[in-house]
Write a protein that holds these residues in place. Structure first.
Motif, PDB file in Angstrom:
ATOM      1  N   PRO A  32       0.873  -1.782   0.526  1.00  0.00           N
ATOM      2  CA  PRO A  32       0.232  -0.196  -0.008  1.00  0.00           C
ATOM      3  C   PRO A  32       1.276   1.265  -0.159  1.00  0.00           C
ATOM      4  CG  PRO A  32      -0.369  -1.432   1.830  1.00  0.00           C
ATOM      5  CD  PRO A  32       0.394  -1.951   1.504  1.00  0.00           C
ATOM      6  N   ASN A  33       0.673   1.912  -0.812  1.00  0.00           N
ATOM      7  CA  ASN A  33       1.159   3.524  -1.143  1.00  0.00           C
ATOM      8  C   ASN A  33       0.579   4.904  -1.484  1.00  0.00           C
ATOM      9  OD1 ASN A  33       4.124   4.430  -1.064  1.00  0.00           O
ATOM     10  ND2 ASN A  33       4.638   4.537  -3.401  1.00  0.00           N
ATOM     11  N   ILE A  34       1.329   5.791  -0.982  1.00  0.00           N
ATOM     12  CA  ILE A  34       1.157   7.067  -0.868  1.00  0.00           C
ATOM     13  C   ILE A  34       2.149   8.278  -2.149  1.00  0.00           C
ATOM     14  CG2 ILE A  34       1.178   7.696   0.956  1.00  0.00           C
ATOM     15  CD1 ILE A  34      -1.247  10.158   0.749  1.00  0.00           C
ATOM     16  N   MET A  35       1.891   8.270  -2.896  1.00  0.00           N
ATOM     17  CA  MET A  35       2.326  10.092  -3.604  1.00  0.00           C
ATOM     18  C   MET A  35       1.834  11.030  -3.801  1.00  0.00           C
ATOM     19  SD  MET A  35       3.535   9.198  -7.466  1.00  0.00           S
ATOM     20  CE  MET A  35       3.997  10.725  -7.997  1.00  0.00           C
ATOM     21  N   ALA A  36       2.766  12.544  -3.719  1.00  0.00           N
ATOM     22  CA  ALA A  36       1.733  13.189  -4.019  1.00  0.00           C
ATOM     23  C   ALA A  36       2.126  13.754  -5.756  1.00  0.00           C
ATOM     24  CB  ALA A  36       2.691  14.509  -3.266  1.00  0.00           C
ATOM     25  N   ALA A  37       1.374  13.798  -6.482  1.00  0.00           N
ATOM     26  CA  ALA A  37       1.517  14.303  -7.514  1.00  0.00           C
ATOM     27  C   ALA A  37       0.704  15.529  -7.820  1.00  0.00           C
ATOM     28  CB  ALA A  37       1.088  13.012  -8.584  1.00  0.00           C
ATOM     29  N   ALA A  59       7.475   4.131  -7.181  1.00  0.00           N
ATOM     30  CA  ALA A  59       6.872   3.220  -6.635  1.00  0.00           C
ATOM     31  C   ALA A  59       5.528   2.806  -7.157  1.00  0.00           C
ATOM     32  CB  ALA A  59       7.252   2.906  -5.792  1.00  0.00           C
ATOM     33  N   THR A  60       5.021   3.928  -7.107  1.00  0.00           N
ATOM     34  CA  THR A  60       3.153   4.032  -7.349  1.00  0.00           C
ATOM     35  C   THR A  60       3.367   3.738  -8.750  1.00  0.00           C
ATOM     36  OG1 THR A  60       3.301   6.371  -5.678  1.00  0.00           O
ATOM     37  CG2 THR A  60       1.126   5.846  -7.644  1.00  0.00           C
ATOM     38  N   ALA A  61       4.009   3.837  -9.500  1.00  0.00           N
ATOM     39  CA  ALA A  61       4.247   3.682 -10.698  1.00  0.00           C
ATOM     40  C   ALA A  61       3.459   2.501 -11.701  1.00  0.00           C
ATOM     41  CB  ALA A  61       5.317   4.224 -12.128  1.00  0.00           C
ATOM     42  N   TYR A  89       9.156  10.714   0.312  1.00  0.00           N
ATOM     43  CA  TYR A  89      10.055   9.363   0.192  1.00  0.00           C
ATOM     44  C   TYR A  89       9.663   8.422  -0.024  1.00  0.00           C
ATOM     45  CZ  TYR A  89      11.145  11.240   5.037  1.00  0.00           C
ATOM     46  OH  TYR A  89      11.518  12.589   5.891  1.00  0.00           O
ATOM     47  N   SER A  90       9.881   8.064  -1.060  1.00  0.00           N
ATOM     48  CA  SER A  90       9.619   6.609  -1.493  1.00  0.00           C
ATOM     49  C   SER A  90       8.997   5.450  -0.678  1.00  0.00           C
ATOM     50  CB  SER A  90      10.514   5.901  -2.810  1.00  0.00           C
ATOM     51  OG  SER A  90      10.285   5.282  -3.866  1.00  0.00           O
ATOM     52  N   GLY A  91       7.953   4.499  -1.939  1.00  0.00           N
ATOM     53  CA  GLY A  91       7.624   3.072  -1.131  1.00  0.00           C
ATOM     54  C   GLY A  91       8.229   2.138  -1.477  1.00  0.00           C
ATOM     55  N   ARG A  92       9.495   2.687  -2.500  1.00  0.00           N
ATOM     56  CA  ARG A  92      10.525   1.307  -2.071  1.00  0.00           C
ATOM     57  C   ARG A  92      10.953   1.425  -0.986  1.00  0.00           C
ATOM     58  NH1 ARG A  92      10.132  -0.411  -6.434  1.00  0.00           N
ATOM     59  NH2 ARG A  92       9.393   1.784  -8.568  1.00  0.00           N
ATOM     60  N   ASP A  95       7.337   2.984   4.901  1.00  0.00           N
ATOM     61  CA  ASP A  95       5.361   2.576   5.022  1.00  0.00           C
ATOM     62  C   ASP A  95       4.739   3.982   5.006  1.00  0.00           C
ATOM     63  OD1 ASP A  95       5.028  -0.586   4.292  1.00  0.00           O
ATOM     64  OD2 ASP A  95       5.777  -0.535   5.974  1.00  0.00           O
ATOM     65  N   LYS A  96       4.998   4.945   3.905  1.00  0.00           N
ATOM     66  CA  LYS A  96       4.453   5.560   4.238  1.00  0.00           C
ATOM     67  C   LYS A  96       3.221   6.214   5.126  1.00  0.00           C
ATOM     68  CE  LYS A  96       5.725   6.589  -0.330  1.00  0.00           C
ATOM     69  NZ  LYS A  96       5.908   7.758  -1.621  1.00  0.00           N
ATOM     70  N   ILE A  97       2.050   5.009   4.343  1.00  0.00           N
ATOM     71  CA  ILE A  97       0.636   5.119   5.214  1.00  0.00           C
ATOM     72  C   ILE A  97       0.503   4.530   6.259  1.00  0.00           C
ATOM     73  CG2 ILE A  97      -1.685   3.669   5.217  1.00  0.00           C
ATOM     74  CD1 ILE A  97      -1.183   4.220   2.004  1.00  0.00           C
TER      75      ILE A  97
HETATM   76  C1  LIG Z   1       3.323  18.390  -3.973  1.00  0.00           C
HETATM   77  C2  LIG Z   1       4.749  17.887  -4.770  1.00  0.00           C
HETATM   78  C3  LIG Z   1       4.138  17.071  -6.102  1.00  0.00           C
HETATM   79  C4  LIG Z   1       5.264  16.488  -6.331  1.00  0.00           C
HETATM   80  N1  LIG Z   1       4.178  15.882  -8.033  1.00  0.00           N
HETATM   81  C5  LIG Z   1       5.121  14.410  -8.687  1.00  0.00           C
HETATM   82  C6  LIG Z   1       4.419  13.939 -10.413  1.00  0.00           C
HETATM   83  O1  LIG Z   1       3.140  15.079 -10.419  1.00  0.00           O
HETATM   84  N2  LIG Z   1       4.740  13.330 -10.858  1.00  0.00           N
HETATM   85  C7  LIG Z   1       6.139  12.729 -10.105  1.00  0.00           C
HETATM   86  O2  LIG Z   1       6.410  11.939 -10.417  1.00  0.00           O
HETATM   87  N3  LIG Z   1       6.541  13.334  -8.872  1.00  0.00           N
HETATM   88  C8  LIG Z   1       6.110  13.913  -8.120  1.00  0.00           C
HETATM   89  N4  LIG Z   1       5.867  14.404  -6.710  1.00  0.00           N
HETATM   90  C9  LIG Z   1       7.128  13.648  -6.344  1.00  0.00           C
HETATM   91  C10 LIG Z   1       6.994  12.007  -5.805  1.00  0.00           C
HETATM   92  O3  LIG Z   1       5.559  12.456  -4.955  1.00  0.00           O
HETATM   93  C11 LIG Z   1       7.741  11.332  -4.834  1.00  0.00           C
HETATM   94  O4  LIG Z   1       9.104  11.364  -5.936  1.00  0.00           O
HETATM   95  C12 LIG Z   1       7.208  10.495  -4.334  1.00  0.00           C
HETATM   96  O5  LIG Z   1       8.698  10.230  -3.404  1.00  0.00           O
HETATM   97  C13 LIG Z   1       6.968   9.449  -5.133  1.00  0.00           C
HETATM   98  O6  LIG Z   1       6.337   8.276  -3.889  1.00  0.00           O
HETATM   99  P1  LIG Z   1       6.533   6.594  -4.669  1.00  0.00           P
HETATM  100  O7  LIG Z   1       8.225   5.711  -5.164  1.00  0.00           O
HETATM  101  O8  LIG Z   1       6.832   5.654  -3.233  1.00  0.00           O
HETATM  102  O9  LIG Z   1       5.769   6.294  -6.100  1.00  0.00           O
HETATM  103  C14 LIG Z   1       5.752  15.559  -6.035  1.00  0.00           C
HETATM  104  C15 LIG Z   1       6.121  15.497  -4.332  1.00  0.00           C
HETATM  105  C16 LIG Z   1       5.599  17.175  -4.370  1.00  0.00           C
HETATM  106  C17 LIG Z   1       5.984  16.994  -2.578  1.00  0.00           C
END
Ligand SMILES: Cc1cc2nc3c(=O)[nH]c(=O)nc-3n(C[C@H](O)[C@H](O)[C@H](O)COP(=O)(O)O)c2cc1C
Length: 193
Positions: A32-37, A59-61, A89-92, A95-97
């Protein structure tokens, strides 16, 4: 030869984009993971579709490619800390959740997409992947919305690396200006072929 211009992170030109912050949730090989985009936007009304551009190796991709499901939460103005955790932080490795829960943020399990979903966002959508398009250094994941909900919370705006509260409205044209615009537009109407 094609000559293109880069728009790197932190560049003065990229800093002119105003976006929202998507909290993208998933489950899969990385758990389970969360990222900001910040590159999260609506792509169709009917059916509802949302596009999210994510670095190929995140990790999300990998999770989305594996399960074809993801959640989108439009971060509220009170969720900048959560966006920062999810985005730095990366979900790799983390454990971000559970870490986000320890910081006081709340989650629930999405019934349709079967992914974790963030509570207290401005809006939430559970998505089914319909297309993944490689565009330069990101993949645009386009999801069809399976379920969506909304709250009273205002979305946070993101600009030049800063989280902003939505403020005063910019001025719209007055009725008098609209009349003038209409007159000018009529003068520029295209003649039917
Ligand atoms: C506010 C904010 C916006 C972000 N927007 C994006 C985005 O649109 N696309 C992207 O690939 N990474 C974006 N990032 C970076 C990813 O969230 C970051 O690389 C994250 O660690 C990826 O998590 P994951 O490896 O667990 O998937 C953003 C970061 C922040 C703080």
């Amino acid at each position: 030869m094609v000559i293109y211009t880069e728009l790197p992170w932190g560049d003065k030109r990229t800093a002119k984009f105003v976006t929202n912050v998507g909290l993208i949730t998933s489950d899969g090989p990385n758990g389970p993971n969360i990222m900001a985009a910040e590159w999260t936007h609506q792509a169709s009304y009917s059916p509802g579709m949302i596009a999210v551009s994510i670095g190929h190796e995140k990790a999300t991709a990998e999770n989305i490619r594996a399960t074809k499901r993801f959640g989108v939460g439009i971060a509220s103005a009170k969720q900048a800390v959560l966006a920062s955790v999810a985005g730095n932080y990366s979900g790799r490795q983390y454990d971000k959740i559970p870490a986000s829960k320890a910081l006081g943020f709340r989650f629930y399990r999405g019934r349709k997409a079967k992914v974790p979903m963030v509570k207290d966002t401005a809006m939430n959508a559970e998505c089914r992947l319909v297309k993944a398009i490689r565009l330069g250094d990101h993949t645009m994941f386009v999801g069809e919305v399976l379920a969506a909900s909304v709250s009273e919370n205002k979305p946070v705006a993101y600009n030049g690396g800063r989280y902003m509260q939505l403020g005063r409205s910019a001025r719209k044209p007055s009725n008098k200006e609209r009349e003038k615009i209409k007159r000018i537009m009529e003068k520029h109407r295209k003649v039917a072929a």
